[in-house]
Design a protein around this motif. Structure first.
Motif, PDB file in Angstrom:
ATOM      1  N   PRO A   1     -24.383   9.684 -27.760  1.00  0.00           N
ATOM      2  CA  PRO A   1     -25.004   8.850 -26.723  1.00  0.00           C
ATOM      3  C   PRO A   1     -25.492   7.534 -27.326  1.00  0.00           C
ATOM      4  O   PRO A   1     -25.672   7.445 -28.549  1.00  0.00           O
ATOM      5  N   GLY A   2     -25.670   6.548 -26.490  1.00  0.00           N
ATOM      6  CA  GLY A   2     -26.156   5.244 -26.954  1.00  0.00           C
ATOM      7  C   GLY A   2     -27.094   4.627 -25.929  1.00  0.00           C
ATOM      8  O   GLY A   2     -26.932   4.835 -24.721  1.00  0.00           O
ATOM      9  N   ILE A   3     -28.069   3.871 -26.413  1.00  0.00           N
ATOM     10  CA  ILE A   3     -29.022   3.208 -25.525  1.00  0.00           C
ATOM     11  C   ILE A   3     -28.489   1.810 -25.191  1.00  0.00           C
ATOM     12  O   ILE A   3     -28.146   1.044 -26.091  1.00  0.00           O
ATOM     13  N   ALA A   4     -28.408   1.521 -23.889  1.00  0.00           N
ATOM     14  CA  ALA A   4     -27.916   0.210 -23.435  1.00  0.00           C
ATOM     15  C   ALA A   4     -29.110  -0.653 -23.036  1.00  0.00           C
ATOM     16  O   ALA A   4     -29.675  -0.473 -21.957  1.00  0.00           O
ATOM     17  N   SER A   5     -29.501  -1.580 -23.897  1.00  0.00           N
ATOM     18  CA  SER A   5     -30.672  -2.427 -23.610  1.00  0.00           C
ATOM     19  C   SER A   5     -30.235  -3.797 -23.141  1.00  0.00           C
ATOM     20  O   SER A   5     -29.439  -4.464 -23.795  1.00  0.00           O
ATOM     21  N   ALA A   6     -30.795  -4.210 -22.004  1.00  0.00           N
ATOM     22  CA  ALA A   6     -30.398  -5.477 -21.390  1.00  0.00           C
ATOM     23  C   ALA A   6     -31.157  -6.652 -21.992  1.00  0.00           C
ATOM     24  O   ALA A   6     -32.380  -6.599 -22.145  1.00  0.00           O
ATOM     25  N   LEU A   7     -30.421  -7.697 -22.338  1.00  0.00           N
ATOM     26  CA  LEU A   7     -31.032  -8.970 -22.702  1.00  0.00           C
ATOM     27  C   LEU A   7     -30.620  -9.957 -21.612  1.00  0.00           C
ATOM     28  O   LEU A   7     -29.429 -10.118 -21.351  1.00  0.00           O
ATOM     29  N   PRO A   8     -31.588 -10.587 -20.967  1.00  0.00           N
ATOM     30  CA  PRO A   8     -31.240 -11.484 -19.858  1.00  0.00           C
ATOM     31  C   PRO A   8     -30.496 -12.719 -20.363  1.00  0.00           C
ATOM     32  O   PRO A   8     -30.837 -13.261 -21.405  1.00  0.00           O
TER      33      PRO A   8
ATOM     34  N   LEU B   1     -25.571  -2.287 -27.105  1.00  0.00           N
ATOM     35  CA  LEU B   1     -25.250  -0.863 -27.086  1.00  0.00           C
ATOM     36  C   LEU B   1     -24.641  -0.498 -28.431  1.00  0.00           C
ATOM     37  O   LEU B   1     -23.574  -0.995 -28.760  1.00  0.00           O
ATOM     38  N   ASP B   2     -25.317   0.167 -29.260  1.00  0.00           N
ATOM     39  CA  ASP B   2     -26.476   0.986 -29.066  1.00  0.00           C
ATOM     40  C   ASP B   2     -27.737   0.297 -29.586  1.00  0.00           C
ATOM     41  O   ASP B   2     -27.709  -0.284 -30.658  1.00  0.00           O
ATOM     42  N   ALA B   3     -28.841   0.471 -28.861  1.00  0.00           N
ATOM     43  CA  ALA B   3     -30.090  -0.166 -29.265  1.00  0.00           C
ATOM     44  C   ALA B   3     -31.020   0.780 -30.022  1.00  0.00           C
ATOM     45  O   ALA B   3     -32.201   0.483 -30.162  1.00  0.00           O
ATOM     46  N   GLY B   4     -30.489   1.907 -30.496  1.00  0.00           N
ATOM     47  CA  GLY B   4     -31.347   2.722 -31.346  1.00  0.00           C
ATOM     48  C   GLY B   4     -31.181   4.225 -31.303  1.00  0.00           C
ATOM     49  O   GLY B   4     -31.882   4.942 -32.015  1.00  0.00           O
ATOM     50  N   ALA B   5     -30.237   4.741 -30.520  1.00  0.00           N
ATOM     51  CA  ALA B   5     -30.081   6.197 -30.444  1.00  0.00           C
ATOM     52  C   ALA B   5     -29.393   6.746 -31.692  1.00  0.00           C
ATOM     53  O   ALA B   5     -29.673   7.854 -32.134  1.00  0.00           O
ATOM     54  N   ASN B   6     -28.525   5.946 -32.274  1.00  0.00           N
ATOM     55  CA  ASN B   6     -27.587   6.423 -33.281  1.00  0.00           C
ATOM     56  C   ASN B   6     -27.505   5.402 -34.425  1.00  0.00           C
ATOM     57  O   ASN B   6     -26.554   4.634 -34.522  1.00  0.00           O
ATOM     58  N   PRO B   7     -28.543   5.415 -35.295  1.00  0.00           N
ATOM     59  CA  PRO B   7     -28.662   4.350 -36.297  1.00  0.00           C
ATOM     60  C   PRO B   7     -27.458   4.236 -37.236  1.00  0.00           C
ATOM     61  O   PRO B   7     -27.090   3.144 -37.619  1.00  0.00           O
TER      62      PRO B   7
ATOM     63  N   VAL C   1     -21.271  -6.550 -22.863  1.00  0.00           N
ATOM     64  CA  VAL C   1     -21.664  -5.479 -23.776  1.00  0.00           C
ATOM     65  C   VAL C   1     -21.506  -5.969 -25.213  1.00  0.00           C
ATOM     66  O   VAL C   1     -20.437  -6.432 -25.605  1.00  0.00           O
ATOM     67  N   CYS C   2     -22.591  -5.875 -25.977  1.00  0.00           N
ATOM     68  CA  CYS C   2     -22.534  -6.230 -27.388  1.00  0.00           C
ATOM     69  C   CYS C   2     -22.662  -4.935 -28.187  1.00  0.00           C
ATOM     70  O   CYS C   2     -23.712  -4.301 -28.199  1.00  0.00           O
ATOM     71  N   LEU C   3     -21.566  -4.559 -28.827  1.00  0.00           N
ATOM     72  CA  LEU C   3     -21.533  -3.288 -29.559  1.00  0.00           C
ATOM     73  C   LEU C   3     -22.200  -3.421 -30.922  1.00  0.00           C
ATOM     74  O   LEU C   3     -21.988  -4.404 -31.633  1.00  0.00           O
TER      75      LEU C   3
ATOM     76  N   PHE D   1     -28.984   1.030 -35.621  1.00  0.00           N
ATOM     77  CA  PHE D   1     -29.929   0.334 -36.498  1.00  0.00           C
ATOM     78  C   PHE D   1     -29.904  -1.158 -36.182  1.00  0.00           C
ATOM     79  O   PHE D   1     -30.936  -1.763 -35.899  1.00  0.00           O
ATOM     80  N   THR D   2     -28.702  -1.725 -36.210  1.00  0.00           N
ATOM     81  CA  THR D   2     -28.562  -3.164 -35.945  1.00  0.00           C
ATOM     82  C   THR D   2     -29.069  -3.506 -34.543  1.00  0.00           C
ATOM     83  O   THR D   2     -29.812  -4.473 -34.361  1.00  0.00           O
ATOM     84  N   GLY D   3     -28.672  -2.705 -33.553  1.00  0.00           N
ATOM     85  CA  GLY D   3     -29.078  -2.978 -32.180  1.00  0.00           C
ATOM     86  C   GLY D   3     -30.584  -2.953 -32.013  1.00  0.00           C
ATOM     87  O   GLY D   3     -31.167  -3.810 -31.340  1.00  0.00           O
TER      88      GLY D   3
END
Lengths: 341, 341
Positions: free
Chosen positions: B127-134, B143-149, B230-232, B236-238
């Protein structure tokens, strides 16, 4: 003070470099000689547009028959293009004819070239770019901001030592604070790489007279809100963080401008308070720093953004002048010597 | 629509969660039931302070005897603390009693718990966290913003597919644009990991009917200036990029405020243009998004910041409601099915 400028470096070369050179000569009287390293024809053709008088005895053109473009693989190209502006400018530093090298060109080529021609400071495994992010306490330096994308923990220990020597010697910080960029502040957060780095630096601080205070893991907000002098990261992370911070600041400025010009009333308010916006721009803009020193090589090397403006180039030259004046490398060598003893 | 809220999650629990719950009930009438999952005593004691009427039939307390703190190792603790608010709230989703789970608590525990209890969508490895940047075009999702470093290239291919299904199904983007966060836009830039990811996704787009357009490597400025959906990146990086962007926006706002209040004249100008600053805050604040969906699990899971305010919690609940309404997971499953066929 003699500075070698890569006139062919960056997305807007040679224009911004020539305009930046002119401003630097006007602003920094300690520069006795500014070497314009690049295509002589292009320099002579463009110089008048930027009001640069090539008869000024403080200027000297060093003709470079080759250019390393932004998209060439830096490390291999620098070995091949011995007549490139980056190569020839670094030769000037190597020969002692210039005290500092400034380039907005191919970062990989600058880093590899500096390593080959100037050699590393004994005791340092890899050079690192120290990029300043302004904060309430002065600035936090991201180290490494892109010289060494796939770093090892021992490289980051070297960065901690160099970064703290820089903070003490150049920024005047008595006992610099050093942290590791991670995805959480708890000691156990991070990847295998950041965890190994954490362990190595913790061991170092426990067994040696570390020239810094180790804060452990830090996060994004620490860059701006904490008294953090050096934020350690591999060059990939540092580069991505630096560019993301700069992009956010730019987007915020753009949105602010759009909101302030959305109605006549707001425009009037903005006009009255305009000093505040100029202040914010000065504070937050990447142009204000302009260039980042490459720490770890035997010589002063300043890396500027590929997208640098003339103002950024002028400020990158200023960073070069300051680095020479502050004897950055002497501070690094002395710190390393003390650790040996 | 039924939502399970982890009342014990985040640095300011239970206060901000209860205040956010109250606002969410007022703002989103489609919520028939909001489960307050946490310590009953604490909820009953604190609710009146936030004007939350526990007799409201739309509210139901689910007592949780345990709490997983922010600094506990998430993946192992979730297995042990079966009576924690995160565990019990996820049980509600698993049992079909709740449609969405919202938590500002320990991210590692939420991710591991969701994976264990709800299982992965078939065909998804992580799974991955999809965090929106306006941005100017709507939003770019990290994606991912921290689920899977420490992700593998194949995980990022999964993120590309899920992220584009999300952009199409939820954001209404016809052909989403997907890029890989790197330290330069050229194809050959990056680390071994990003290069392998680049190769894998390029191959995929050449051999399959990819539900997205692949832009290759992207950089920080693309988050705000490009039509990038979507920025993959690895988690960790996200995570580091997300927090750095948010920290920059916060620092800019603070500096702007300091500059605007530095003189009476500026204060007057700021007062006249105050609508612009409110607009900027609304646009740039992380609170406006509030929560990020965890994509890839069989159920709607919304991860909010540990430092969430009541407004952020309210908005995280909104993201949960929208995710259910838009049938995010159905879009993901259907996209995966089409790729098989």
């Amino acid at each position: 003070m003699k500075v070698a400028l890569d006139v062919m470096g960056g997305d807007r070369a040679p224009a911004v470099n020539l305009a930046g050179a002119k401003d630097a000569l006007a602003c920094y009287p300690s520069i006795e000689k500014l070497f314009l390293v690049g295509d002589q024809g292009a320099i002579e053709a463009e110089a008048p547009t930027h009001g640069l008088d090539l008869k000024d005895p403080r200027l000297e053109i060093i003709h470079a028959a080759e250019v390393i473009s932004m998209c060439e693989p830096g490390a291999t190209t620098i070995r091949r293009k011995k007549q490139s502006s980056i190569s020839l400018a670094l030769d000037l530093v190597k020969a002692g004819r210039a005290d500092a090298f400034v380039s907005a060109g191919n970062t990989g080529a600058c880093v590899a070239g500096a390593q080959i021609k100037l050699r590393l400071i004994p005791g340092i495994e890899r050079p690192g770019i120290a990029s300043a992010l302004p904060n309430e306490f002065g600035a936090c330096h991201l180290l490494d901001a892109g010289a060494n994308p796939e770093a090892k923990p021992s490289h980051l220990l070297g960065y901690a030592i160099m970064g703290s020597a820089f903070a003490t010697g150049v920024m005047g910080v008595k006992r610099p604070k050093v942290g590791i960029m991670s995805n959480g502040e708890e000691d156990e957060k991070g990847t295998a790489f950041t965890k190994d780095t954490f362990k190595l630096i913790k061991e170092f601080t426990e067994t040696s007279k570390a020239p810094f205070e180790f804060l452990g893991n830090v996060e994004g907000h620490d860059l701006f809100e904490s008294e953090l002098d050096v934020c350690l990261c591999d060059g990939f992370t540092g580069n991505v963080v630096l560019k993301s911070c700069e992009a956010t600041a730019k987007a915020m400025s753009k949105w602010l401008k759009a909101s302030l010009t959305a109605s006549p009333v707001r425009k009037m308010g903005a006009l009255i308070a305009k000093g505040a916006f100029a202040e914010l721009k000065e504070r937050a803009s990447a142009e204000s720093y302009g260039g980042s020193p490459l720490l770890g090589v035997n010589g002063v090397v300043i890396i500027a953004h590929g997208g640098s403006s003339a103002l950024a180039i002028r400020n990158a030259i200023r960073v070069g002048v300051e680095s020479v004046n502050h004897q950055v490398n002497l501070h690094i060598s002395e710190t390393l010597e003390r650790l040996k003893g």
